[in-house]
Motif scaffolding. Structure first.
Motif, PDB file in Angstrom:
ATOM      1  N   GLN A  81       0.821  -1.204   0.000  1.00 50.31           N
ATOM      2  CA  GLN A  81       0.000   0.000   0.000  1.00 50.31           C
ATOM      3  C   GLN A  81       0.861   1.263   0.000  1.00 50.31           C
ATOM      4  OE1 GLN A  81      -2.588  -0.039   3.391  1.00 50.31           O
ATOM      5  NE2 GLN A  81      -0.956   0.321   4.880  1.00 50.31           N
ATOM      6  N   PHE A  82       0.281   2.312  -0.537  1.00 52.77           N
ATOM      7  CA  PHE A  82       0.970   3.609  -0.677  1.00 52.77           C
ATOM      8  C   PHE A  82       2.263   3.473  -1.488  1.00 52.77           C
ATOM      9  CE2 PHE A  82      -1.087   4.001   3.617  1.00 52.77           C
ATOM     10  CZ  PHE A  82      -2.147   4.784   3.192  1.00 52.77           C
ATOM     11  N   LEU A  83       2.263   2.580  -2.471  1.00 50.84           N
ATOM     12  CA  LEU A  83       3.484   2.341  -3.247  1.00 50.84           C
ATOM     13  C   LEU A  83       3.958   3.585  -3.971  1.00 50.84           C
ATOM     14  CD1 LEU A  83       3.161  -1.189  -4.923  1.00 50.84           C
ATOM     15  CD2 LEU A  83       4.884  -0.415  -3.290  1.00 50.84           C
ATOM     16  N   ILE A  84       3.025   4.347  -4.515  1.00 53.52           N
ATOM     17  CA  ILE A  84       3.425   5.482  -5.342  1.00 53.52           C
ATOM     18  C   ILE A  84       4.154   6.546  -4.518  1.00 53.52           C
ATOM     19  CG2 ILE A  84       1.291   6.842  -5.088  1.00 53.52           C
ATOM     20  CD1 ILE A  84       1.517   7.343  -8.162  1.00 53.52           C
ATOM     21  N   TYR A  85       3.783   6.689  -3.245  1.00 59.22           N
ATOM     22  CA  TYR A  85       4.460   7.665  -2.395  1.00 59.22           C
ATOM     23  C   TYR A  85       5.849   7.171  -1.977  1.00 59.22           C
ATOM     24  CZ  TYR A  85      -0.422   9.086  -2.134  1.00 59.22           C
ATOM     25  OH  TYR A  85      -1.701   9.449  -2.450  1.00 59.22           O
ATOM     26  N   LYS A  86       5.959   5.882  -1.701  1.00 65.90           N
ATOM     27  CA  LYS A  86       7.257   5.319  -1.354  1.00 65.90           C
ATOM     28  C   LYS A  86       8.217   5.409  -2.536  1.00 65.90           C
ATOM     29  CE  LYS A  86       5.102   2.021   1.843  1.00 65.90           C
ATOM     30  NZ  LYS A  86       4.801   0.590   2.104  1.00 65.90           N
ATOM     31  N   ASP A  87       7.705   5.108  -3.734  1.00 66.67           N
ATOM     32  CA  ASP A  87       8.557   5.192  -4.923  1.00 66.67           C
ATOM     33  C   ASP A  87       8.944   6.636  -5.222  1.00 66.67           C
ATOM     34  OD1 ASP A  87       8.500   2.438  -5.397  1.00 66.67           O
ATOM     35  OD2 ASP A  87       6.623   2.570  -6.505  1.00 66.67           O
ATOM     36  N   THR A  88       8.017   7.557  -5.015  1.00 70.21           N
ATOM     37  CA  THR A  88       8.316   8.970  -5.246  1.00 70.21           C
ATOM     38  C   THR A  88       9.409   9.455  -4.307  1.00 70.21           C
ATOM     39  OG1 THR A  88       6.038   9.377  -5.972  1.00 70.21           O
ATOM     40  CG2 THR A  88       7.342  11.286  -5.319  1.00 70.21           C
ATOM     41  N   LEU A  89       9.316   9.068  -3.049  1.00 69.52           N
ATOM     42  CA  LEU A  89      10.335   9.465  -2.076  1.00 69.52           C
ATOM     43  C   LEU A  89      11.702   8.918  -2.456  1.00 69.52           C
ATOM     44  CD1 LEU A  89      11.015  10.829   0.615  1.00 69.52           C
ATOM     45  CD2 LEU A  89      10.421   8.685   1.763  1.00 69.52           C
ATOM     46  N   ALA A  90      11.760   7.645  -2.890  1.00 69.56           N
ATOM     47  CA  ALA A  90      13.036   7.046  -3.275  1.00 69.56           C
ATOM     48  C   ALA A  90      13.625   7.732  -4.509  1.00 69.56           C
ATOM     49  CB  ALA A  90      12.842   5.552  -3.547  1.00 69.56           C
ATOM     50  N   SER A  91      12.779   8.026  -5.494  1.00 65.44           N
ATOM     51  CA  SER A  91      13.277   8.652  -6.732  1.00 65.44           C
ATOM     52  C   SER A  91      13.741  10.075  -6.495  1.00 65.44           C
ATOM     53  CB  SER A  91      12.177   8.633  -7.804  1.00 65.44           C
ATOM     54  OG  SER A  91      11.875   7.315  -8.201  1.00 65.44           O
ATOM     55  N   VAL A 254       3.440   7.427 -14.986  1.00 67.30           N
ATOM     56  CA  VAL A 254       3.925   8.439 -15.925  1.00 67.30           C
ATOM     57  C   VAL A 254       3.206   9.767 -15.692  1.00 67.30           C
ATOM     58  CG1 VAL A 254       4.049   9.091 -18.358  1.00 67.30           C
ATOM     59  CG2 VAL A 254       4.649   6.773 -17.662  1.00 67.30           C
ATOM     60  N   ILE A 255       1.897   9.715 -15.510  1.00 66.53           N
ATOM     61  CA  ILE A 255       1.124  10.935 -15.247  1.00 66.53           C
ATOM     62  C   ILE A 255       1.563  11.568 -13.925  1.00 66.53           C
ATOM     63  CG2 ILE A 255      -1.182  11.831 -14.749  1.00 66.53           C
ATOM     64  CD1 ILE A 255      -2.292   9.738 -16.673  1.00 66.53           C
ATOM     65  N   TRP A 256       1.781  10.737 -12.920  1.00 66.54           N
ATOM     66  CA  TRP A 256       2.198  11.238 -11.604  1.00 66.54           C
ATOM     67  C   TRP A 256       3.559  11.921 -11.675  1.00 66.54           C
ATOM     68  CZ3 TRP A 256       0.699  12.703  -7.047  1.00 66.54           C
ATOM     69  CH2 TRP A 256       1.566  12.669  -5.955  1.00 66.54           C
ATOM     70  N   LEU A 257       4.510  11.288 -12.360  1.00 65.57           N
ATOM     71  CA  LEU A 257       5.839  11.883 -12.502  1.00 65.57           C
ATOM     72  C   LEU A 257       5.774  13.173 -13.301  1.00 65.57           C
ATOM     73  CD1 LEU A 257       8.898  11.768 -12.137  1.00 65.57           C
ATOM     74  CD2 LEU A 257       9.030  10.324 -14.170  1.00 65.57           C
ATOM     75  N   THR A 258       4.981  13.181 -14.373  1.00 65.64           N
ATOM     76  CA  THR A 258       4.835  14.390 -15.182  1.00 65.64           C
ATOM     77  C   THR A 258       4.246  15.527 -14.365  1.00 65.64           C
ATOM     78  OG1 THR A 258       4.477  13.020 -17.153  1.00 65.64           O
ATOM     79  CG2 THR A 258       3.828  15.328 -17.284  1.00 65.64           C
ATOM     80  N   LEU A 259       3.243  15.221 -13.556  1.00 68.32           N
ATOM     81  CA  LEU A 259       2.622  16.244 -12.715  1.00 68.32           C
ATOM     82  C   LEU A 259       3.617  16.809 -11.708  1.00 68.32           C
ATOM     83  CD1 LEU A 259       0.107  17.776 -11.746  1.00 68.32           C
ATOM     84  CD2 LEU A 259      -0.428  15.819 -10.277  1.00 68.32           C
ATOM     85  N   PHE A 262       6.156  18.971 -13.496  1.00 69.93           N
ATOM     86  CA  PHE A 262       5.533  20.228 -13.927  1.00 69.93           C
ATOM     87  C   PHE A 262       5.382  21.186 -12.752  1.00 69.93           C
ATOM     88  CE2 PHE A 262       1.638  22.774 -14.274  1.00 69.93           C
ATOM     89  CZ  PHE A 262       1.934  23.533 -15.393  1.00 69.93           C
ATOM     90  N   LEU A 263       4.936  20.677 -11.605  1.00 67.73           N
ATOM     91  CA  LEU A 263       4.774  21.530 -10.424  1.00 67.73           C
ATOM     92  C   LEU A 263       6.122  22.061  -9.941  1.00 67.73           C
ATOM     93  CD1 LEU A 263       2.091  19.521  -8.420  1.00 67.73           C
ATOM     94  CD2 LEU A 263       1.762  21.613  -9.752  1.00 67.73           C
ATOM     95  N   LEU A 264       7.166  21.218 -10.008  1.00 66.92           N
ATOM     96  CA  LEU A 264       8.500  21.675  -9.620  1.00 66.92           C
ATOM     97  C   LEU A 264       9.000  22.753 -10.566  1.00 66.92           C
ATOM     98  CD1 LEU A 264      10.917  21.335  -7.747  1.00 66.92           C
ATOM     99  CD2 LEU A 264      11.720  19.471  -9.207  1.00 66.92           C
ATOM    100  N   ASP A 265       8.794  22.551 -11.859  1.00 59.18           N
ATOM    101  CA  ASP A 265       9.181  23.542 -12.859  1.00 59.18           C
ATOM    102  C   ASP A 265       8.422  24.848 -12.638  1.00 59.18           C
ATOM    103  OD1 ASP A 265      10.290  23.942 -15.914  1.00 59.18           O
ATOM    104  OD2 ASP A 265       8.309  24.821 -15.665  1.00 59.18           O
ATOM    105  N   PHE A 266       7.135  24.747 -12.381  1.00 60.34           N
ATOM    106  CA  PHE A 266       6.304  25.937 -12.160  1.00 60.34           C
ATOM    107  C   PHE A 266       6.744  26.682 -10.902  1.00 60.34           C
ATOM    108  CE2 PHE A 266       2.492  27.965 -10.353  1.00 60.34           C
ATOM    109  CZ  PHE A 266       2.140  28.798 -11.404  1.00 60.34           C
ATOM    110  N   ALA A 267       7.046  25.940  -9.844  1.00 59.29           N
ATOM    111  CA  ALA A 267       7.468  26.569  -8.591  1.00 59.29           C
ATOM    112  C   ALA A 267       8.773  27.333  -8.775  1.00 59.29           C
ATOM    113  CB  ALA A 267       7.610  25.516  -7.505  1.00 59.29           C
ATOM    114  N   ILE A 268       9.730  26.729  -9.486  1.00 61.04           N
ATOM    115  CA  ILE A 268      11.016  27.406  -9.705  1.00 61.04           C
ATOM    116  C   ILE A 268      10.835  28.646 -10.569  1.00 61.04           C
ATOM    117  CG2 ILE A 268      13.310  27.163 -10.724  1.00 61.04           C
ATOM    118  CD1 ILE A 268      13.221  24.216 -10.005  1.00 61.04           C
TER     119      ILE A 268
END
Length: 282
Positions: A81-91, A254-259, A262-268
């Motif tokens: 469970q919560f795999l996408i958040y764990k993978d995001t943190l690792a990446s 792919v959608i999650w990583l793109t989002l 994009f948010l990081l690019d927008f923030a900078i």
């Protein structure tokens, strides 16, 4: 049709409509195409929106526990469970370490653009390194540095560091040398020139260069994780597609990583816009 002119003033709602138009067209095309393939044998290649939502729930929401559950099954359920958040943190941890090293290219580029001896020392080697495709070094890095985190971070660094360094060097080199003479006449010493004259003027543009290289960093991160990793967005995409051909989970990642990118690019970009307002006058 005054909005087509180079000096046109477009209201905020017009800018919003033009911004959303290509995104909505892309979404409409996907929805229509996936609906057409839903009843064919190629439906798995382009899942419908409903299947994407189900896949997103599996990786982003908690997995409900059954009435009877052994300790082993409970461990497996909690691990899945919560795999996408764990993978995001690792990446993003890997990208964070790589970005910390890449930022060292900025002072090197400033020195190269300010001092002739630094230019002679670093320019040629940086050009050579920038010409080497980072993905071509993938197997060499894993053989020499092992399959741990160091090799994955090194892959990202080798792909972006030379370009940031050369961009910083070219921007520093393009500044008029008269600024150095004026600063020295006002009391600046030789060692202060790169950091009090050059760096403040080029730093916003260098930040934009780093921002535009976020996509390259993501590609190299995915490449490294797909070869050897235990967690990460690239690792999960590789596992989901190549082992189970689960295209729905792959598209969700792919959608999650793109989002996120994009948010990081927008923030900078927004930080640069508000922090360095003098850029608008150039």
């Amino acid at each position: 049709m005054t909005f087509l002119r180079t000096d046109a003033r477009i209201p905020w709602f017009g800018k919003l409509a033009l911004t959303l138009l290509p995104v909505l067209l892309l979404c409409f095309t996907y929805v229509r195409k996936s609906s057409e393939l839903a009843e064919t044998d190629r439906a798995k290649l382009m899942p419908t929106v409903g299947k994407l939502v189900d896949a997103a729930k599996k990786v982003a929401l908690p997995i409900p526990a059954p009435e009877r559950e052994s300790e082993r099954r409970k461990e497996l359920r909690l691990e899945r469970q919560f795999l996408i958040y764990k993978d995001t943190l690792a990446s993003f941890k890997r990208m964070g370490w790589a970005l910390a090293v890449i930022l060292l290219a900025v002072p090197i580029g400033v020195m190269m653009g300010s001092y002739p001896w630094a230019e002679s020392l670093g320019k040629t080697i940086m050009i050579i390194l920038s010409m080497i495709p980072a993905l071509a070094l993938l197997s060499i890095l894993f053989l020499t540095l092992g399959t741990g985190e160091v090799a994955k971070v090194a892959l990202i660094v080798l792909g972006v560091f030379p370009m940031v360094c050369l961009d910083t060097y070219l921007r520093a080199r393009s500044l008029p040398r008269q600024q150095f003479f004026k600063a020295q006449s006002l009391g600046s010493c030789e060692t202060e020139l790169p950091w009090r004259v050059v760096f403040p003027q080029i730093w916003p543009d260098v930040l934009n260069t780093i921002r535009l290289n976020l996509g390259v960093m993501a590609v190299l991160m995915i490449a490294g994780e797909s070869i050897s990793a235990e967690a990460g967005i690239g690792y999960r995409i590789f596992i989901k597609f190549y082992r189970t051909t689960a295209m729905d989970s792959t598209i969700v990642y792919v959608i999650w990583l793109t989002l996120l990118m994009f948010l990081l690019d927008f923030a900078i970009s927004q930080w640069i816009k508000h922090r360095y307002k003098w850029l608008e006058g150039r």
